[in-house]
Design a protein around this motif. Structure first.
Motif, mmCIF file in Angstrom:
data_model
loop_
_atom_site.group_PDB
_atom_site.id
_atom_site.type_symbol
_atom_site.label_atom_id
_atom_site.label_comp_id
_atom_site.label_asym_id
_atom_site.label_seq_id
_atom_site.Cartn_x
_atom_site.Cartn_y
_atom_site.Cartn_z
ATOM 1 N N VAL A 1 5.683 5.558 0.188
ATOM 2 C CA VAL A 1 5.001 5.759 -0.969
ATOM 3 C C VAL A 1 3.390 6.325 -0.878
ATOM 4 C CG1 VAL A 1 3.800 3.981 -1.981
ATOM 5 C CG2 VAL A 1 4.853 5.587 -3.446
ATOM 6 N N PHE A 2 2.685 5.827 0.161
ATOM 7 C CA PHE A 2 1.499 6.290 0.438
ATOM 8 C C PHE A 2 1.283 7.111 1.739
ATOM 9 C CE2 PHE A 2 0.400 2.428 -2.094
ATOM 10 C CZ PHE A 2 0.126 3.096 -3.319
ATOM 11 N N GLY A 3 2.413 7.180 2.645
ATOM 12 C CA GLY A 3 2.077 7.901 3.818
ATOM 13 C C GLY A 3 1.369 7.211 4.871
ATOM 14 N N THR A 4 1.198 6.015 4.743
ATOM 15 C CA THR A 4 0.308 5.229 5.729
ATOM 16 C C THR A 4 1.133 4.040 6.417
ATOM 17 O OG1 THR A 4 -0.248 3.946 3.825
ATOM 18 C CG2 THR A 4 -1.834 5.692 4.395
ATOM 19 N N PRO A 5 2.003 4.541 7.314
ATOM 20 C CA PRO A 5 2.787 3.204 8.015
ATOM 21 C C PRO A 5 1.941 2.140 8.865
ATOM 22 C CG PRO A 5 2.645 5.507 9.292
ATOM 23 C CD PRO A 5 2.136 5.769 8.006
ATOM 24 N N ILE A 6 0.742 2.371 9.525
ATOM 25 C CA ILE A 6 0.125 1.334 10.111
ATOM 26 C C ILE A 6 -0.624 0.560 9.006
ATOM 27 C CG2 ILE A 6 -1.962 1.049 11.276
ATOM 28 C CD1 ILE A 6 -1.313 3.556 12.805
ATOM 29 N N ALA A 7 -0.874 0.925 7.828
ATOM 30 C CA ALA A 7 -1.675 0.036 6.928
ATOM 31 C C ALA A 7 -0.619 -0.638 6.261
ATOM 32 C CB ALA A 7 -2.391 1.030 5.986
ATOM 33 N N ALA A 8 0.687 -0.101 5.854
ATOM 34 C CA ALA A 8 1.917 -0.504 5.304
ATOM 35 C C ALA A 8 2.293 -1.713 6.141
ATOM 36 C CB ALA A 8 3.046 0.524 5.171
ATOM 37 N N THR A 9 2.343 -1.674 7.543
ATOM 38 C CA THR A 9 2.692 -2.743 8.543
ATOM 39 C C THR A 9 1.810 -3.799 8.198
ATOM 40 O OG1 THR A 9 3.446 -1.312 10.031
ATOM 41 C CG2 THR A 9 3.064 -3.462 10.804
ATOM 42 N N ILE A 10 0.427 -3.648 8.239
ATOM 43 C CA ILE A 10 -0.428 -4.856 8.154
ATOM 44 C C ILE A 10 -0.219 -5.219 6.785
ATOM 45 C CG2 ILE A 10 -2.943 -5.411 8.198
ATOM 46 C CD1 ILE A 10 -3.119 -3.197 10.242
ATOM 47 N N PHE A 11 0.033 -4.518 5.753
ATOM 48 C CA PHE A 11 -0.117 -5.058 4.422
ATOM 49 C C PHE A 11 1.191 -6.201 4.190
ATOM 50 C CE2 PHE A 11 2.196 -4.804 0.369
ATOM 51 C CZ PHE A 11 1.065 -4.950 -0.595
ATOM 52 N N GLY A 12 2.369 -5.504 4.706
ATOM 53 C CA GLY A 12 3.473 -6.539 4.783
ATOM 54 C C GLY A 12 3.230 -7.720 5.423
ATOM 55 N N LEU A 13 2.622 -7.766 6.583
ATOM 56 C CA LEU A 13 2.461 -8.955 7.407
ATOM 57 C C LEU A 13 1.178 -9.651 6.821
ATOM 58 C CD1 LEU A 13 2.490 -7.605 10.887
ATOM 59 C CD2 LEU A 13 4.321 -8.889 9.817
ATOM 60 N N GLU A 14 0.374 -9.155 6.259
ATOM 61 C CA GLU A 14 -0.961 -9.815 5.366
ATOM 62 C C GLU A 14 -0.387 -10.592 4.168
ATOM 63 O OE1 GLU A 14 -5.624 -9.210 5.398
ATOM 64 O OE2 GLU A 14 -4.322 -7.681 5.173
#
Length: 415
Positions: A157-170
């Protein structure tokens, strides 16, 4: 006797760590593409037909009624998804995906101030849970698959896969899931992002502008801005709690609360004489990157959003937090004598990070969106904002999980 290929460790690992994350990414990416295309359409309709705002109270009542009748636990939204990942409690139902999709589109069609991250995360989690149920996965693997859906939803939805990975884990993962989930979460996020792009969706990009020379004074000013961002996050979280509490005192019936909340938004529009704070609020954010914003802008967007979400309208908190943060940062530019685009970018990520209690994800988000050259400013603003934003956050289950882990460690030390 020849070993059965169905039990081959290599095939089992490939299925668990590659096939399942890819499936979650395809499902979440396709759902996000449908959502973003539809959101663009309904937002345009709302801007063209101002009379739709008068239907917002009825839309709030309708959305609440549908959740009561068909959604049950789905009304808990992101918190239900994160609780499922953390502890296995609760069931993420398939009906969550269509309900949050249609509910969020209704919110934006009629002018509610809400976001899109919550919708994408809930659709990703719901569709992944349905895949896990269909495949008969174990509880542990099902929880893992829901985590992949969360990462894929956020990344697409935001086009930011790296941040999304960290968001999911965090935000979503338990400590014992972190390292084992890293690769698969990244894969799910990248697949989700790629699928959304393949469907023809494009994301808006913002320019941080020319950066000032890094020195102690600039870092001090950045830290001062971080204090303001932490305060804005705290105001948002506490304000949302107050609105929910106030409406619950008026009525315990969700459709009534939805109607009252929609009516309050209509009153606010005509009280201030502006429709700028309805919907996502992206024009406000775009302007904040071009010139200093009005000091009232972040507070008005905050007010519209906490009334909308506090009344139970479906949608997310994140895009409004982006708008609140970018306008707050931009408004500080004349005071701090720093470029408005820089402060808008810092507020964009720092307010969300402080409100969501995911500072690492938001540092990554800032560098992914605005470039590594802004890392010192982004890290400083996000860290200060997070430290000064209090303990409460927009994801109650994430905060509760962290509190439970802290309490457990405290008991262990006491013993």
């Amino acid at each position: 006797m020849k070993q059965s290929t169905a039990k081959s460790p290599v095939l089992i690992a490939a299925r668990k760590y590659i096939a399942l994350p890819a499936a979650a990414g395809v499902a979440a990416g396709s759902a996000s593409a449908l959502f973003l295309a539809s959101l663009q359409l309904v937002s345009a309709l709302q801007a063209q037909h101002h009379f739709l705002l008068w239907l917002l109270p009825f839309g709030g009542a309708l959305a609440a009624f549908c959740y009561m009748k068909y959604g049950k636990e789905a009304s808990r939204g992101n918190n239900l998804v994160f609780e499922q990942i953390h502890s296995g409690k609760g069931i993420v139902p398939f009906v969550m995906a269509p309900l949050v999709l249609l509910g969020t589109l209704l919110t934006h069609l009629l002018g509610g101030s809400a976001g899109r991250e919550g919708t994408a995360v809930q659709m990703g989690g719901s569709l992944s849970a349905a895949i896990g149920k269909r495949l008969g996965l174990s509880e542990t693997d099902s929880r893992q698959l829901v985590l992949y859906g969360v990462c894929a939803g956020f990344g697409s939805v935001f086009g930011t896969p790296i941040a999304a990975t960290i968001f999911g884990l965090e935000a979503g993962a338990r400590r014992n899931m972190l390292l084992g989930s890293l690769f698969s979460c990244l894969l799910a996020s990248c697949v989700g992002h790629g699928v959304t792009l393949a469907w023809g969706i494009r994301h808006t990009h913002y320019d941080i502008g020319r950066l000032p020379e890094l020195d102690a004074l600039v870092l001090l000013k950045t830290a001062l801005a971080g204090i303001a961002f932490g305060v804005m996050a705290l105001l948002f979280v506490e304000g949302l709690t107050v609105v929910k509490w106030g409406l619950s005192k008026v009525s315990s019936h969700p459709p009534v609360k939805g109607f009252i909340g929609g009516l309050l938004v209509v009153i606010l529009v005509y009280a201030i004489g502006s429709r700028d704070y309805l919907g996502l609020g992206l024009p406000l954010m775009e302007q904040a990157f071009l010139e200093p914003a009005s000091p009232l802008a972040p507070f008005l967007k905050l007010l519209f959003t906490i009334v909308t979400l506090g009344a139970g309208f479906p949608g997310g908190e994140v895009t409004p937090l982006f708008v609140i943060g970018s306008t707050a940062g931009s408004a500080l530019a004349p005071l701090l004598l720093l470029p408005a685009p820089l402060l808008a970018a810092l507020g964009f990520v720092a307010v969300f990070g402080a409100a969501a209690k995911t500072p690492l994800a938001c540092m990554a988000l800032g560098m992914e969106l605005f470039g590594l050259q802004g890392a010192p400013y982004i890290i400083t603003a996000c860290a200060v904002g997070y430290l000064l934003s209090g303990k409460a956050g927009i994801y109650a289950s994430h905060v509760n999980a962290n509190s439970n882990r802290l309490a457990f460690r405290t008991r262990r030390k006491a013993e």
